[in-house]
Design an enzyme around this catalytic site. Structure first.
Site, PDB file in Angstrom:
ATOM      1  CD  GLU A 239      -2.855  -1.187   2.352  1.00 45.61           C
ATOM      2  OE1 GLU A 239      -2.897  -0.193   3.106  1.00 45.61           O
ATOM      3  OE2 GLU A 239      -3.518  -2.211   2.539  1.00 45.61           O
TER       4      GLU A 239
ATOM      5  CG  HIS B  82       9.281  -0.458   0.792  1.00 49.90           C
ATOM      6  ND1 HIS B  82      10.409   0.132   1.309  1.00 49.90           N
ATOM      7  CD2 HIS B  82       9.536  -1.782   0.754  1.00 49.90           C
ATOM      8  CE1 HIS B  82      11.308  -0.802   1.578  1.00 49.90           C
ATOM      9  NE2 HIS B  82      10.797  -1.974   1.245  1.00 49.90           N
TER      10      HIS B  82
END
Length: 158
Positions: A90, A93
């Site tokens: 989400e 990263h």
């Protein structure tokens, strides 16, 4: 005109390094298994006492480039295979890890004139990763084939 291609018949002469990410090891272990199976079936010694294949484990895909670089300074390899699995979450990263891992691996390969196969799965879901690690197809096998072809090609060109 000269035409150069990699050869699968000389695979047994190659020295192969494998750097593999431990993160998402449910996936990376399966990819490694497929990779080692392919190398073995093409004549490489993949036993624990092997002098032909070395395996280095790292925490995650972000660490693959530095491990590959350090491994190549320690011994002479014809080819290195970088294995990992990055599954979108989400946050951003995922994008950072994939971008830096791919750039780093490419840079290390070019600086050392040794092919590094980019065997990092990049998927949106765990299901997609599982499908690529053995449910439908094990891409570890494909990465090993790429390694054999590129390792023999560069060896022949040198």
């Amino acid at each position: 005109m000269a035409i150069f291609e990699g050869s699968f018949t000389t695979a047994s002469t190659l020295k192969v390094g494998i750097v593999i990410a431990r993160f998402n090891d449910l996936i990376t272990n399966k990819i490694l298994s497929g990779c080692l199976d392919c190398l073995k079936r093409h004549g490489l010694d993949t036993s624990e006492l092997s002098n032909q294949v070395d395996i280095v484990w790292v925490p995650g895909s972000f660490e693959l480039p530095i491990a590959a670089k350090t491994l190549m300074k320690k011994k002479s390899y014809d080819v290195v295979i970088a294995l990992g699995a990055v599954i979108r979450g989400e946050t951003s990263h995922y994008d950072v890890v994939i971008s830096e891992a791919s750039k780093g691996i490419s840079q290390v390969s070019n600086e050392n004139n040794v092919p590094i196969i980019f065997g990092v799965l990049t998927t949106d879901t765990m299901q997609q990763a599982l499908e690529r690690a053995g449910i439908k197809n094990n891409l570890g096998w494909n990465y090993a084939l790429q390694a054999i072809e590129m390792g023999s090609l560069i060896k022949n060109l040198n």
